[in-house]
Design a protein around this motif. Structure first.
Motif, mmCIF file in Angstrom:
data_model
loop_
_atom_site.group_PDB
_atom_site.id
_atom_site.type_symbol
_atom_site.label_atom_id
_atom_site.label_comp_id
_atom_site.label_asym_id
_atom_site.label_seq_id
_atom_site.Cartn_x
_atom_site.Cartn_y
_atom_site.Cartn_z
ATOM 1 N N THR A 89 44.398 -3.231 21.187
ATOM 2 C CA THR A 89 45.447 -2.368 21.741
ATOM 3 C C THR A 89 45.683 -1.160 20.836
ATOM 4 N N ASP A 90 45.707 -1.387 19.523
ATOM 5 C CA ASP A 90 45.864 -0.263 18.586
ATOM 6 C C ASP A 90 44.733 0.750 18.758
ATOM 7 N N ARG A 91 43.522 0.270 18.884
ATOM 8 C CA ARG A 91 42.375 1.171 19.064
ATOM 9 C C ARG A 91 42.511 1.965 20.365
ATOM 10 N N ARG A 92 42.966 1.298 21.431
ATOM 11 C CA ARG A 92 43.173 1.998 22.705
ATOM 12 C C ARG A 92 44.234 3.088 22.548
ATOM 13 N N ILE A 93 45.279 2.803 21.769
ATOM 14 C CA ILE A 93 46.334 3.791 21.532
ATOM 15 C C ILE A 93 45.766 5.000 20.786
ATOM 16 N N PRO A 127 56.117 12.266 26.900
ATOM 17 C CA PRO A 127 54.703 11.991 26.607
ATOM 18 C C PRO A 127 54.411 10.536 26.243
ATOM 19 N N TYR A 128 55.300 9.882 25.493
ATOM 20 C CA TYR A 128 55.042 8.490 25.114
ATOM 21 C C TYR A 128 55.113 7.574 26.330
ATOM 22 N N ALA A 129 56.020 7.849 27.234
ATOM 23 C CA ALA A 129 56.117 7.052 28.459
ATOM 24 C C ALA A 129 54.840 7.195 29.282
ATOM 25 N N LYS A 130 54.311 8.404 29.372
ATOM 26 C CA LYS A 130 53.080 8.629 30.133
ATOM 27 C C LYS A 130 51.908 7.877 29.512
ATOM 28 N N VAL A 131 51.757 7.985 28.187
ATOM 29 C CA VAL A 131 50.655 7.291 27.508
ATOM 30 C C VAL A 131 50.804 5.786 27.678
ATOM 31 N N ALA A 132 52.029 5.272 27.488
ATOM 32 C CA ALA A 132 52.257 3.832 27.650
ATOM 33 C C ALA A 132 51.892 3.379 29.062
ATOM 34 N N SER A 133 52.261 4.172 30.052
ATOM 35 C CA SER A 133 51.944 3.836 31.432
ATOM 36 C C SER A 133 50.433 3.791 31.648
ATOM 37 N N GLU A 134 49.738 4.791 31.103
ATOM 38 C CA GLU A 134 48.273 4.832 31.245
ATOM 39 C C GLU A 134 47.602 3.644 30.561
ATOM 40 N N LEU A 135 48.212 3.148 29.481
ATOM 41 C CA LEU A 135 47.648 2.010 28.758
ATOM 42 C C LEU A 135 48.168 0.669 29.282
ATOM 43 N N ALA A 136 49.093 0.725 30.230
ATOM 44 C CA ALA A 136 49.706 -0.471 30.820
ATOM 45 C C ALA A 136 50.404 -1.335 29.773
ATOM 46 N N ILE A 137 51.146 -0.663 28.872
ATOM 47 C CA ILE A 137 51.977 -1.375 27.896
ATOM 48 C C ILE A 137 53.374 -0.750 27.941
ATOM 49 N N PRO A 138 54.388 -1.479 27.518
ATOM 50 C CA PRO A 138 55.738 -0.897 27.477
ATOM 51 C C PRO A 138 55.812 0.248 26.462
ATOM 52 N N GLU A 139 56.616 1.246 26.785
ATOM 53 C CA GLU A 139 56.775 2.387 25.876
ATOM 54 C C GLU A 139 57.258 1.928 24.498
ATOM 55 N N GLY A 140 58.149 0.961 24.453
ATOM 56 C CA GLY A 140 58.646 0.440 23.180
ATOM 57 C C GLY A 140 57.547 -0.161 22.329
ATOM 58 N N LYS A 143 56.418 1.216 18.706
ATOM 59 C CA LYS A 143 56.450 0.238 17.612
ATOM 60 C C LYS A 143 55.088 0.175 16.916
ATOM 61 N N ARG A 144 54.028 0.148 17.698
ATOM 62 C CA ARG A 144 52.686 0.092 17.115
ATOM 63 C C ARG A 144 52.353 1.379 16.363
ATOM 64 N N LEU A 145 52.739 2.518 16.920
ATOM 65 C CA LEU A 145 52.513 3.786 16.217
ATOM 66 C C LEU A 145 53.260 3.810 14.885
ATOM 67 N N GLN A 146 54.502 3.333 14.891
ATOM 68 C CA GLN A 146 55.274 3.291 13.649
ATOM 69 C C GLN A 146 54.622 2.359 12.636
ATOM 70 N N ALA A 147 54.118 1.210 13.078
ATOM 71 C CA ALA A 147 53.442 0.275 12.174
ATOM 72 C C ALA A 147 52.184 0.909 11.585
ATOM 73 N N MET A 148 51.433 1.649 12.412
ATOM 74 C CA MET A 148 50.229 2.324 11.904
ATOM 75 C C MET A 148 50.607 3.408 10.899
ATOM 76 N N LYS A 149 51.699 4.088 11.152
ATOM 77 C CA LYS A 149 52.171 5.114 10.225
ATOM 78 C C LYS A 149 52.657 4.468 8.926
ATOM 79 N N ASP A 150 53.458 3.423 9.031
ATOM 80 C CA ASP A 150 53.989 2.739 7.843
ATOM 81 C C ASP A 150 52.887 2.181 6.959
ATOM 82 N N SER A 151 51.798 1.723 7.567
ATOM 83 C CA SER A 151 50.701 1.127 6.802
ATOM 84 C C SER A 151 49.700 2.163 6.300
ATOM 85 N N GLY A 152 49.847 3.404 6.739
ATOM 86 C CA GLY A 152 48.935 4.449 6.280
ATOM 87 C C GLY A 152 47.699 4.620 7.148
ATOM 88 N N VAL A 153 47.592 3.854 8.227
ATOM 89 C CA VAL A 153 46.445 4.009 9.129
ATOM 90 C C VAL A 153 46.457 5.407 9.745
#
Length: 162
Positions: free
Chosen positions: A6-10, A24-37, A41-51
């Motif tokens: 899922t992270d890779r798809r994001i 924009p985040y709602a649109k991307v979430a819809s296209e990926l079929a995941i909740p916007e939240g 959350k995943r973007l923040q985790a990737m940012k926090d970890s330095g990815v």
């Protein structure tokens, strides 16, 4: 942090930039079929970890009227480089600032800062502000002006098999 499917798809969905829509985040979430939240959350985790370092706009400075774009280069005392680089990077007219190794004897510069303006005179005025900020730590400088805009791209993941 290891990226799951899922992270890779994001990342793949965002590597070309956010869509220019009101949500924009709602649109991307819809296209990926995941909740916007979950997306945020995943973007923040990737940012926090330095990815990922950041999600930011990459404007076309020329279209914004900033047709004089100068990479200012500075020969700064090494023991003051981190302190002064942080101050220059915080200036509102500097879009990016970073340290680079010198290539002596031909290239004595160890600090780079991109300055944009609507004219070379404006860039020069801003460069003079940096000169003042650097004070006695400055040993030399120059400005390299852009002659054309290059295509800017962010992270690109290779798909399996590439």
């Amino acid at each position: 942090m290891t990226l799951d499917a899922t992270d890779r798809r994001i990342v793949e969905a965002l590597q070309g930039g956010l869509p220019l829509v009101p949500a924009p985040y709602a649109k991307v979430a819809s296209e990926l079929a995941i909740p916007e939240g979950e997306l945020t959350k995943r973007l923040q985790a990737m940012k926090d970890s330095g990815v990922i370092r950041r999600i930011a706009a990459a404007p076309n400075h020329y279209k914004l009227g900033m047709t004089a774009n100068g990479m200012t280069v500075w020969d700064v005392q090494d023991d003051r480089l981190a302190e002064l680089g942080a101050q220059i990077g915080a200036l509102p007219f500097v879009t990016h600032c970073y340290e680079r190794p010198r290539a002596l004897p031909d290239w004595p510069y160890n600090l780079f800062a991109m300055v944009h303006g609507s004219s070379k005179d404006e860039v020069e005025e801003k460069r003079q502000q940096i000169v003042t900020l650097l004070g006695d730590a400055l040993r030399g400088c120059d400005t390299l002006y852009s002659t054309r805009i290059l295509k800017k791209t962010g992270l690109r993941l290779r798909k399996k098999g590439d």
